[in-house]
Motif scaffolding. Structure first.
Motif, PDB file in Angstrom:
ATOM      1  N   LEU A 259       7.406   2.225  -5.605  1.00 20.48           N
ATOM      2  CA  LEU A 259       7.389   1.079  -4.701  1.00 20.48           C
ATOM      3  C   LEU A 259       6.182   1.140  -3.771  1.00 20.48           C
ATOM      4  CD1 LEU A 259       8.388  -1.338  -3.105  1.00 20.48           C
ATOM      5  CD2 LEU A 259      10.067   0.132  -1.995  1.00 20.48           C
ATOM      6  N   LEU A 260       5.940   2.291  -3.150  1.00 19.77           N
ATOM      7  CA  LEU A 260       4.831   2.386  -2.199  1.00 19.77           C
ATOM      8  C   LEU A 260       3.480   2.321  -2.901  1.00 19.77           C
ATOM      9  CD1 LEU A 260       6.121   4.944   0.455  1.00 19.77           C
ATOM     10  CD2 LEU A 260       6.203   2.453   0.457  1.00 19.77           C
ATOM     11  N   TYR A 261       3.420   2.799  -4.128  1.00 23.59           N
ATOM     12  CA  TYR A 261       2.179   2.650  -4.895  1.00 23.59           C
ATOM     13  C   TYR A 261       1.887   1.168  -5.130  1.00 23.59           C
ATOM     14  CZ  TYR A 261      -1.155   2.830  -8.734  1.00 23.59           C
ATOM     15  OH  TYR A 261      -2.265   2.643  -9.530  1.00 23.59           O
ATOM     16  N   SER A 262       2.930   0.371  -5.395  1.00 27.57           N
ATOM     17  CA  SER A 262       2.724  -1.069  -5.611  1.00 27.57           C
ATOM     18  C   SER A 262       2.258  -1.747  -4.322  1.00 27.57           C
ATOM     19  CB  SER A 262       4.010  -1.728  -6.133  1.00 27.57           C
ATOM     20  OG  SER A 262       5.014  -1.841  -5.127  1.00 27.57           O
ATOM     21  N   VAL A 263       2.744  -1.274  -3.172  1.00 27.77           N
ATOM     22  CA  VAL A 263       2.264  -1.788  -1.883  1.00 27.77           C
ATOM     23  C   VAL A 263       0.797  -1.418  -1.701  1.00 27.77           C
ATOM     24  CG1 VAL A 263       2.518  -1.640   0.632  1.00 27.77           C
ATOM     25  CG2 VAL A 263       4.555  -1.652  -0.826  1.00 27.77           C
ATOM     26  N   ASP A 264       0.478  -0.174  -1.984  1.00 28.41           N
ATOM     27  CA  ASP A 264      -0.875   0.353  -1.831  1.00 28.41           C
ATOM     28  C   ASP A 264      -1.873  -0.403  -2.701  1.00 28.41           C
ATOM     29  OD1 ASP A 264      -2.401   2.601  -0.576  1.00 28.41           O
ATOM     30  OD2 ASP A 264      -2.822   3.096  -2.664  1.00 28.41           O
ATOM     31  N   GLU A 265      -1.471  -0.732  -3.902  1.00 32.26           N
ATOM     32  CA  GLU A 265      -2.357  -1.405  -4.860  1.00 32.26           C
ATOM     33  C   GLU A 265      -2.593  -2.869  -4.516  1.00 32.26           C
ATOM     34  OE1 GLU A 265      -3.891  -0.343  -8.179  1.00 32.26           O
ATOM     35  OE2 GLU A 265      -3.932   1.245  -6.661  1.00 32.26           O
ATOM     36  N   LEU A 351       9.688  -4.127  -6.055  1.00 31.49           N
ATOM     37  CA  LEU A 351       8.313  -3.831  -6.448  1.00 31.49           C
ATOM     38  C   LEU A 351       7.431  -4.921  -5.856  1.00 31.49           C
ATOM     39  CD1 LEU A 351       6.790  -1.746  -8.351  1.00 31.49           C
ATOM     40  CD2 LEU A 351       6.703  -3.630  -9.999  1.00 31.49           C
ATOM     41  N   VAL A 352       6.364  -4.520  -5.167  1.00 36.33           N
ATOM     42  CA  VAL A 352       5.471  -5.478  -4.514  1.00 36.33           C
ATOM     43  C   VAL A 352       4.337  -5.845  -5.469  1.00 36.33           C
ATOM     44  CG1 VAL A 352       3.878  -5.831  -2.580  1.00 36.33           C
ATOM     45  CG2 VAL A 352       6.061  -4.645  -2.221  1.00 36.33           C
ATOM     46  N   LEU A 353       4.197  -7.141  -5.751  1.00 32.01           N
ATOM     47  CA  LEU A 353       3.215  -7.591  -6.738  1.00 32.01           C
ATOM     48  C   LEU A 353       2.103  -8.449  -6.140  1.00 32.01           C
ATOM     49  CD1 LEU A 353       5.607  -8.430  -9.718  1.00 32.01           C
ATOM     50  CD2 LEU A 353       4.294  -6.349  -9.312  1.00 32.01           C
ATOM     51  N   SER A 354       2.160  -8.710  -4.837  1.00 33.99           N
ATOM     52  CA  SER A 354       1.061  -9.431  -4.201  1.00 33.99           C
ATOM     53  C   SER A 354       0.896  -8.935  -2.771  1.00 33.99           C
ATOM     54  CB  SER A 354       1.304 -10.942  -4.233  1.00 33.99           C
ATOM     55  OG  SER A 354       2.450 -11.293  -3.492  1.00 33.99           O
ATOM     56  N   ASP A 355      -0.111  -9.443  -2.088  1.00 32.72           N
ATOM     57  CA  ASP A 355      -0.483  -8.953  -0.765  1.00 32.72           C
ATOM     58  C   ASP A 355       0.607  -9.253   0.260  1.00 32.72           C
ATOM     59  OD1 ASP A 355      -1.767  -8.256   1.603  1.00 32.72           O
ATOM     60  OD2 ASP A 355      -3.710  -9.008   0.916  1.00 32.72           O
ATOM     61  N   LEU A 356       1.113  -8.203   0.923  1.00 36.99           N
ATOM     62  CA  LEU A 356       2.155  -8.376   1.935  1.00 36.99           C
ATOM     63  C   LEU A 356       1.630  -9.011   3.221  1.00 36.99           C
ATOM     64  CD1 LEU A 356       4.251  -5.066   1.731  1.00 36.99           C
ATOM     65  CD2 LEU A 356       4.901  -7.344   0.932  1.00 36.99           C
ATOM     66  N   THR A 357       0.314  -9.118   3.350  1.00 34.97           N
ATOM     67  CA  THR A 357      -0.261  -9.680   4.573  1.00 34.97           C
ATOM     68  C   THR A 357       0.250 -11.095   4.829  1.00 34.97           C
ATOM     69  OG1 THR A 357      -2.259  -8.356   4.194  1.00 34.97           O
ATOM     70  CG2 THR A 357      -2.410 -10.139   5.809  1.00 34.97           C
ATOM     71  N   GLU A 358       0.356 -11.882   3.756  1.00 35.37           N
ATOM     72  CA  GLU A 358       0.854 -13.259   3.900  1.00 35.37           C
ATOM     73  C   GLU A 358       2.268 -13.274   4.459  1.00 35.37           C
ATOM     74  OE1 GLU A 358       2.196 -17.064   1.115  1.00 35.37           O
ATOM     75  OE2 GLU A 358       0.880 -15.524   0.246  1.00 35.37           O
ATOM     76  N   LEU A 359       3.119 -12.442   3.912  1.00 35.80           N
ATOM     77  CA  LEU A 359       4.496 -12.358   4.403  1.00 35.80           C
ATOM     78  C   LEU A 359       4.517 -11.870   5.848  1.00 35.80           C
ATOM     79  CD1 LEU A 359       7.607 -12.303   4.028  1.00 35.80           C
ATOM     80  CD2 LEU A 359       7.347 -10.007   3.050  1.00 35.80           C
ATOM     81  N   LYS A 447       9.822 -16.230  -3.688  1.00 33.22           N
ATOM     82  CA  LYS A 447       8.851 -15.297  -4.269  1.00 33.22           C
ATOM     83  C   LYS A 447       8.814 -13.979  -3.497  1.00 33.22           C
ATOM     84  CE  LYS A 447       4.539 -16.513  -1.835  1.00 33.22           C
ATOM     85  NZ  LYS A 447       3.160 -16.995  -2.009  1.00 33.22           N
ATOM     86  N   TRP A 448       9.307 -13.986  -2.245  1.00 29.92           N
ATOM     87  CA  TRP A 448       9.284 -12.776  -1.439  1.00 29.92           C
ATOM     88  C   TRP A 448      10.535 -11.917  -1.613  1.00 29.92           C
ATOM     89  CZ3 TRP A 448       4.760 -11.449  -0.483  1.00 29.92           C
ATOM     90  CH2 TRP A 448       3.774 -12.364  -0.115  1.00 29.92           C
ATOM     91  N   ASN A 449      11.442 -12.346  -2.443  1.00 24.17           N
ATOM     92  CA  ASN A 449      12.594 -11.501  -2.803  1.00 24.17           C
ATOM     93  C   ASN A 449      13.166 -12.104  -4.073  1.00 24.17           C
ATOM     94  OD1 ASN A 449      14.716  -9.733  -2.928  1.00 24.17           O
ATOM     95  ND2 ASN A 449      15.668 -10.365  -1.015  1.00 24.17           N
ATOM     96  N   CYS A 450      12.430 -11.927  -5.148  1.00 21.71           N
ATOM     97  CA  CYS A 450      12.713 -12.662  -6.386  1.00 21.71           C
ATOM     98  C   CYS A 450      13.573 -11.820  -7.320  1.00 21.71           C
ATOM     99  CB  CYS A 450      11.400 -13.053  -7.061  1.00 21.71           C
ATOM    100  SG  CYS A 450      11.592 -14.380  -8.260  1.00 21.71           S
ATOM    101  N   GLY A 451      14.844 -12.173  -7.407  1.00 28.36           N
ATOM    102  CA  GLY A 451      15.760 -11.493  -8.313  1.00 28.36           C
ATOM    103  C   GLY A 451      15.839 -12.214  -9.643  1.00 28.36           C
ATOM    104  N   ARG A 452      16.742 -11.733 -10.494  1.00 26.24           N
ATOM    105  CA  ARG A 452      16.789 -12.238 -11.860  1.00 26.24           C
ATOM    106  C   ARG A 452      17.099 -13.729 -11.939  1.00 26.24           C
ATOM    107  NH1 ARG A 452      21.182  -8.653 -11.482  1.00 26.24           N
ATOM    108  NH2 ARG A 452      23.214  -9.661 -11.384  1.00 26.24           N
ATOM    109  N   LYS A 453      17.811 -14.271 -10.957  1.00 26.14           N
ATOM    110  CA  LYS A 453      18.181 -15.683 -11.003  1.00 26.14           C
ATOM    111  C   LYS A 453      16.976 -16.602 -10.805  1.00 26.14           C
ATOM    112  CE  LYS A 453      22.751 -15.357 -11.302  1.00 26.14           C
ATOM    113  NZ  LYS A 453      23.552 -15.970 -12.365  1.00 26.14           N
ATOM    114  N   PHE A 454      15.907 -16.072 -10.208  1.00 21.54           N
ATOM    115  CA  PHE A 454      14.781 -16.927  -9.834  1.00 21.54           C
ATOM    116  C   PHE A 454      13.496 -16.590 -10.593  1.00 21.54           C
ATOM    117  CE2 PHE A 454      17.624 -16.496  -6.181  1.00 21.54           C
ATOM    118  CZ  PHE A 454      17.963 -17.820  -5.980  1.00 21.54           C
ATOM    119  N   LEU A 455      13.567 -15.663 -11.545  1.00 19.75           N
ATOM    120  CA  LEU A 455      12.354 -15.212 -12.214  1.00 19.75           C
ATOM    121  C   LEU A 455      11.806 -16.183 -13.248  1.00 19.75           C
ATOM    122  CD1 LEU A 455      12.753 -11.377 -12.767  1.00 19.75           C
ATOM    123  CD2 LEU A 455      10.860 -12.543 -11.669  1.00 19.75           C
ATOM    124  N   GLU A 456      12.668 -16.928 -13.882  1.00 20.52           N
ATOM    125  CA  GLU A 456      12.248 -17.744 -15.017  1.00 20.52           C
ATOM    126  C   GLU A 456      11.138 -18.710 -14.630  1.00 20.52           C
ATOM    127  OE1 GLU A 456      14.311 -20.181 -18.679  1.00 20.52           O
ATOM    128  OE2 GLU A 456      15.537 -19.210 -17.168  1.00 20.52           O
TER     129      GLU A 456
END
Length: 704
Positions: A259-265, A351-359, A447-456
């Motif tokens: 998780l923290l590696y995904s934040v770092d990246e 898992l963080v997949l984009s820049d947390l700065t916006e959030l 998009k900031w807490n996207c679980g299986r119901k909202f992924l499609e």
């Protein structure tokens, strides 16, 4: 000496059994009471009764609302307690007031509500039970569940409690007035004495639950604070540096690095990460602090929960949810981190997949938290109101205004609330937060807490993916491979981050396993996905494609984007299968596992077999399998004893499928004929000193 009781009847014009109601009250054997009847119309029979009975006073008032009659009656009442009886209802016998007052006195109540006895079809229906104390935080749940909590009929109330109400309160609906009374009452009792009768045939219609905004069905005052913040122009300070918080126990530590590696990246800003814990081993603490040597922009700080905080949190009953107490650590983040203005809380299965700065820079507009909605599975009474009022949110990501929490002592209040209402919360901390912060939160993009119901169809937009529920990248079930395509795709992305993190941290050293996957049909290529999503991380995967189907190759090529340790070998009609297999084995790691389609592995298969190999110094460890009918999405369950058995020297190895074998065995026997299965297994068994079998279902055979 008995306290005086003022019995109040309010008549608004449609009462068919008013005289019966009055007669039953005048027949009571209680020594000190008065009967006050306030009506919107004249009734000669009532007037005669009032003139002939010193206990009864009749008032006629020309008003529009029944509630105005109530306010007038209370102004005339001079009893120490007030009992409301609706005109079409009645008291069951002459002992009714005496009995109710006895419960009231013995229980030291100031608000006594009663279970109704219902009259219909000429019969009385009632429910028995023990008189119970009702906590203030539980009162609203009772109001949602039981009509007795939203109807004044049958309520015996301390007069001083009513005197404390504002004039506006006294002309509110029964439901709202009872709600407000419950906030001031020190001891609320619900009685099962069944002394109050609701006549279903001629009685007033029982009130439906009012769940609108004016109903005051709020479980805290946070919504009022938010409204005031908006008027005052309150703004939460947004520091330049991002702060995030994770809460963990020993079971979750191994997933934090990914998780923290995904934040770092993915995050352009520097990030302080606060890992909240209570009791971690020295090994885990060292592992977490060592992340500071691996991550470039993320700094890890370890924050231990104080004993007194842990003691109070442990009073929250989570038995029905299966959740650990660590799930409630997010409640006390403002107290644990007193120097921070705001924080992003994340569950470890994100898992963080984009820049947390916006959030991070999101304006909360005076609200306590920013959240993303969730799909509510079980629409029970309380959560249905939460859901319909605005939304039901997932608590796996919270953008929190810590200053606002501290200013209004939310941490302490929230824990007390959680202790009281936990039994009503199927989803633990998440339900608690949804109840407490009704209309006190800002709804953010999913998009900031996207679980299986909202992924499609949203995979490219996801900022934070959340693997909530049973299906996780480290804990898959067979069913999920066939019906959760979008989740499986995200889990492959998770595994890529995990692989990169483990490479960067140099965590993968000994006991590497090569998994040889033989695919003979595209339809069952899920075999490969189950292999790639093993919880055991130190693996390389070698696909032997004998399908003659280009779709298999295309799928492997796609998966190679996420798995640098995935190799592909195609066996055409002109190739020698044994030659390819021997080449693959020769260039494998120190342990080799074999699996072929249409079999699927459970997530822990390799990790558990490796444990068996190491603990028992075995040369071979194998598992049994069960079957899974794809067309019906069901298991055919075979009873297993889950025992480990030493089968060394026995001829029980029918196939390499499901076997984990030391590479040394193959080095000794040399080239093998994979076209002759009987000779193959016999040769391998002959060289193995110790063979163990686990009588448990780690391997699933999928069929139509």
């Amino acid at each position: 000496m008995e306290e005086k009781i003022s019995v109040i009847i309010l008549a608004h014009g449609d009462e068919k059994e008013l005289i019966r109601c009055v007669d039953r009250i005048l027949n009571q054997n209680y020594k000190d009471y008065e009967l006050i009847v306030v009506s919107t119309y004249r009734n000669l029979e009532l007037e005669e009764k009032a003139n002939n009975n010193d206990l009864m006073t009749l008032y006629v008032r020309d008003v529009d609302k029944l509630e105005e009659l109530r306010a007038y009656a209370l102004n005339k009442a001079d009893g120490d307690r007030v009992l409301f009886v609706e005109p079409n209802d009645f008291l069951i016998d002459e002992q009714s007031i005496t009995t109710l007052n006895k419960v009231y006195t013995q229980k030291n109540a100031d608000l006594l509500l009663n279970s109704f006895m219902t009259l219909r079809d000429g019969k009385f229906y009632f429910i028995g039970g023990e008189d119970e104390h009702i906590l203030r935080d539980v009162f609203l749940f009772k109001q949602i569940e039981k009509v007795e909590f939203r109807k004044l009929g049958g309520a015996l109330i301390k007069k001083n409690l009513l005197d404390e109400m504002d004039a506006d309160d006294l002309v509110k609906s029964d439901q709202v007035l009872l709600n407000r009374l419950s906030r001031k009452a020190k001891n609320i009792i619900f009685s099962y004495q069944n002394k109050y009768v609701y006549d279903q045939v001629v009685g007033n219609k029982l009130p439906e639950l009012d769940s609108g905004k004016e109903s005051e069905l709020y479980f805290s005052d946070t919504f009022k604070i938010v409204e005031q913040n908006k008027k005052n122009g309150y703004v939460n300070k947004v520091p330049e540096k991002i702060s995030i918080a994770l809460c963990t126990d020993e079971n979750l530590v191994k997933h934090i690095g990914t998780l923290l590696y995904s934040v770092d990246e993915n995050t352009s800003s520097f990030v302080d990460t606060y890992i909240i814990y209570d009791n971690l081993s020295e090994k885990s603490l060292k592992k977490l602090t060592s992340l500071n040597d691996i991550l470039a922009t993320v700094t890890v700080h370890m924050i231990k929960v104080l004993d007194k905080q842990q003691e109070k949190l442990s009073k929250i009953s989570l038995e029905n949810t299966g959740l650990p107490v660590t799930s409630c650590y997010r409640f006390i983040l403002p107290d644990l981190l007193p120097s921070l203005d705001r924080i992003i809380y994340l569950d470890v299965d994100t898992l963080v997949l984009s820049d947390l700065t916006e959030l991070w820079r999101t304006d909360l507009e005076g609200k306590f938290i920013g959240v993303a909605k969730d799909e509510l599975i079980n629409l029970n009474g309380g959560l249905k109101i939460v859901y319909e009022r605005k939304a039901y949110f997932n608590s796996g990501m919270l953008l929190m205004d810590l200053n606002l929490f501290r200013k209004y002592d939310i941490c302490s209040n929230l824990i007390d609330f959680a202790i009281d209402i936990a039994e009503y919360c199927e989803y633990g901390d998440q339900d608690i937060l949804n109840y407490y912060f009704m209309d006190g939160y800002k709804l953010l993009d999913t998009k900031w807490n996207c679980g299986r119901k909202f992924l499609e169809d949203r995979e490219k937009e996801v900022g934070i993916v959340h693997f909530y529920g049973l299906e996780k990248p480290w804990n898959n079930i067979v069913y999920s491979f066939y019906v959760r395509e979008n989740i499986i795709n995200m889990e492959h992305i998770y595994k890529l981050y995990q692989y990169r993190f483990l490479q960067k941290s140099k965590s993968l050293k000994d006991n590497k396993v090569t998994i040889v996957v033989i695919l003979d049909i595209f339809k069952y290529s899920k075999t490969l996905e189950s292999v790639l999503l093993q919880s055991y991380c130190n693996i390389e995967v070698k696909v032997i494609d004998v399908s003659q189907d280009d779709r298999v190759k295309a799928k492997v090529r796609k998966l190679q984007l996420y798995y640098p340790n995935l190799k592909y070998y195609e066996v055409t009609l002109n190739d020698d299968f044994s030659r390819v297999m021997n080449f693959v084995i020769k260039n494998s790691s120190e342990h080799i596992f074999f699996v072929k389609s249409p079999y699927v592995l459970l997530s822990k298969t390799i990790s558990d077999l490796m444990e068996i190999i190491l603990e028992n110094q075995a040369d071979i460890a194998l598992v049994e399998y069960r079957t899974y009918k794809l067309s019906k999405f069901m298991y055919y369950v075979v009873e297993k004893d889950n025992q480990l058995e030493d089968i060394s020297g026995q001829s029980k190895l029918n196939s390499l499928n499901g076997c984990l074998i030391k590479k040394e065995i193959f080095d000794v026997v040399g080239a093998l004929n994979f076209e002759d299965n009987e000779s193959l297994t016999a040769t391998i068994l002959e060289k193995a000193d110790k063979v163990m079998v686990k009588h448990s279902d780690y391997l699933i055979k999928v069929f139509d």
